[in-house]
Write an enzyme that holds these catalytic residues in place. Structure first.
Site, short mmCIF file in Angstrom:
data_model
loop_
_atom_site.label_atom_id
_atom_site.label_comp_id
_atom_site.label_asym_id
_atom_site.label_seq_id
_atom_site.Cartn_x
_atom_site.Cartn_y
_atom_site.Cartn_z
CE LYS A 2 -2.92 0.62 3.60
NZ LYS A 2 -2.88 1.94 4.25
N GLY A 23 -5.15 7.70 5.54
CA GLY A 23 -4.25 8.66 6.18
C GLY A 23 -3.02 8.94 5.33
NE ARG A 36 -5.54 7.90 11.22
CZ ARG A 36 -4.90 7.10 10.38
NH1 ARG A 36 -5.52 6.60 9.33
NH2 ARG A 36 -3.64 6.79 10.60
CB SER A 77 5.04 9.83 11.74
OG SER A 77 4.14 9.88 10.64
CG ASP A 106 0.61 -0.08 9.30
OD1 ASP A 106 0.21 0.75 10.14
OD2 ASP A 106 1.02 0.25 8.17
CE LYS A 109 -0.33 3.93 13.05
NZ LYS A 109 0.42 4.69 12.05
NE ARG A 130 -5.12 -0.44 13.08
CZ ARG A 130 -4.49 -0.23 11.94
NH1 ARG A 130 -3.17 -0.11 11.93
NH2 ARG A 130 -5.15 -0.15 10.82
C1 S3P Z 1 2.55 4.71 6.31
C2 S3P Z 1 3.14 5.00 7.50
C3 S3P Z 1 2.59 4.54 8.79
C4 S3P Z 1 1.58 3.41 8.63
C5 S3P Z 1 0.63 3.67 7.51
C6 S3P Z 1 1.35 3.87 6.20
C7 S3P Z 1 3.17 5.24 5.07
O1 S3P Z 1 1.95 5.62 9.44
O2 S3P Z 1 0.87 3.20 9.82
O3 S3P Z 1 -0.27 2.57 7.36
O4 S3P Z 1 2.82 4.77 3.97
O5 S3P Z 1 4.02 6.13 5.19
P1 S3P Z 1 2.78 6.64 10.39
O6 S3P Z 1 3.89 7.08 9.58
O7 S3P Z 1 1.84 7.73 10.76
O8 S3P Z 1 3.17 5.80 11.57
#
Ligand code: S3P
Length: 439
Positions: A24, A97, A125, A170, A319, A346, A350
């Site tokens: 993803k 997100g 969020r 993050s 995740d 999230k 969770r």
């Molecule tokens: C992601 C980063 C993560 C993850 C999300 C996808 C990304 O979030 O939980 O499903 O693609 O950069 P955070 O960076 O907010 O932890």
């Protein structure tokens, strides 16, 4: 979206070989960078889940020609960093997100205004984590009083690079600022408190955009360059593979091969944690696909034991905790997670939602402010509520492999956001799963 209830029959084992859908995180980034590149980008293995389709539609709405997706194949006709056009309405990011946070960075550098909104979960969020540093770069973004979406991003701003120590680990915030940095005068430098997934950095390099990585935790980018279209082979998503890694580990008699899984070291915390618990996972045929490490994973049933999860692994498995909590419920002894308050922010909280579901299945699960304590035991059947969280729904489906009676999971339509083929693939691997429309 129509609501769905999944019911998994108890017992059974997982076997055979399967390829779970594309990653993803990488699929989102391939559309974004492909759109902003000069020339054409061809993507194979693209995840045709609702989250990535939200990103794809948003770029179409800004005038980018995108062919597909057709069985994971997408062709993006890049318009260059300054070729996007104003969309006619708000851009709907759905449940995603990643779409909202990453796009807010690149949209802050456009000549036109945009509005980003999402579904009820996304609109709850926290977005200050991106709007505050973007404001330091010179962006103007309006949010709700609570700091949430809808976001109104004003165009025509001059952005300047900043030196920014990220307050939380993050990858979404880091990536947002790197994308804004493409449009900023001077250098944007981001320091992370702990390493997080580095797909944006790898992909920028794949699009021939220079980056400087300083040590393991700082990355710097200069604005004003050019991205060159390329080819991207998206590996299978280790976050989707995680449900099967856990399912096969907990179900006696299981022996499963997961093909072409992305094993970027910033994503493999789930393998480390499962192995600490005693799991039998082999990494076969390691190779590189488009700048990302890939391997086949063979997983066989093994007795698991509870562990204290090392905090350094939390961002590398962020995740996968819903699935890992199911492993903990089936392990001998106690598993303790700390340092994971981000899990409360999230698609659902969770920690709370998993604790509620595990409790409903007869497992002692005590939420804490930054984690959970789970005592392994016998899972009964029962009904749990996923609260619309895709990863929670799929995790509880796997729990049935060790339950005494059927497990029903409510509010599962969002499984499509990340894993549209879940039911078919889980059935092919041996899970006895029924789908019913309605709550
Ligand atoms: C992601 C980063 C993560 C993850 C999300 C996808 C990304 O979030 O939980 O499903 O693609 O950069 P955070 O960076 O907010 O932890």
């Amino acid at each position: 979206m129509t609501n769905l209830t999944l019911t998994a029959e108890p017992g059974g084992a997982l076997g055979g070989r399967l390829r779970v859908p594309g990653d993803k995180s990488i699929s989102h980034r391939a559309i974004m960078l492909g759109a902003l590149a000069e020339g054409t980008t061809t993507i194979t293995g693209f995840l045709e889940g609702e989250d990535c389709l939200a990103t794809l539609r948003a770029f179409r709405a800004m005038g980018v020609r995108i062919d597909g997706p057709d069985q994971g194949r997408v062709t993006v006709h890049g318009v260059g960093l300054h070729g996007l056009r104003a969309p006619t309405g708000a851009l709907d990011m759905g449940n995603s997100g990643t779409s909202m946070r990453l796009m807010s960075g690149l949209l802050a550098g456009q000549a036109f205004d945009t509005v980003l909104s999402g579904d009820a979960s996304l609109n709850r969020r926290p977005m200050r984590r991106v709007t505050e540093p973007l404001a330091l770069m010179g962006a103007r973004i309006e949010a709700t009083e609570a700091g949430t979406a809808p976001l109104r991003i004003h165009g025509g701003r001059r952005l300047s690079g900043i030196d920014y120590p990220l307050p939380m680990a993050s990858a979404q915030v880091k990536s947002c600022l790197l994308l804004a940095g493409l449009y900023a005068a001077g250098i944007t430098r981001i320091a992370e408190p702990a390493p997080t997934r580095d797909h944006t950095e790898r992909m920028l390099e794949g699009f021939a955009y220079p980056l400087v990585r300083e040590g393991g935790r700082t990355v710097a980018i200069a604005g004003g360059g050019t991205l060159l279209g390329t080819e991207i082979d998206v590996p299978a998503d280790i976050s989707s593979a995680a449900f099967f890694l856990v399912g096969a580990s907990i179900a006696p008699g299981s022996d499963l091969l997961l093909e072409h899984v992305g094993v970027n070291p910033t994503r493999t915390g789930v393998l480390d944690i499962l192995r600490l618990m005693g799991a039998d996972i082999e990494m076969l045929n390691p190779r590189l696909a488009g700048g990302e490490p890939v391997a086949d994973l063979r997983v066989r049933h093994a007795p698991l034991h509870g562990v204290q999860i090392p905090e350094c692994l939390v961002p590398l498995a962020i995740d996968e905790f819903p699935a890992l909590f199911i492993a903990a419920a089936c392990a001998e002894g106690i598993t303790v997670l700390t340092g994971a308050e981000e899990l409360r922010l999230k698609e659902s909280d969770r920690i709370q939602v998993m604790a509620d579901g595990l409790t409903a299945l007869g497992i002692a699960a005590g939420p804490t402010t930054d984690g959970i304590v789970i005592r392994g035991g016998a899972l009964s059947g029962g009904t749990v509520d996923s609260r619309g969280d895709h990863r929670i729904a799929m995790s509880f489906a796997m729990a049935a492999l060790r339950a005494g009676d059927p497990v029903s999971i409510r509010d599962c339509a969002n499984v499509d956001t990340s894993f549209p083929d879940f039911v078919a693939l889980a059935r092919a691997a041996g899970l006895k799963l029924a789908v019913r429309e309605g709550a």
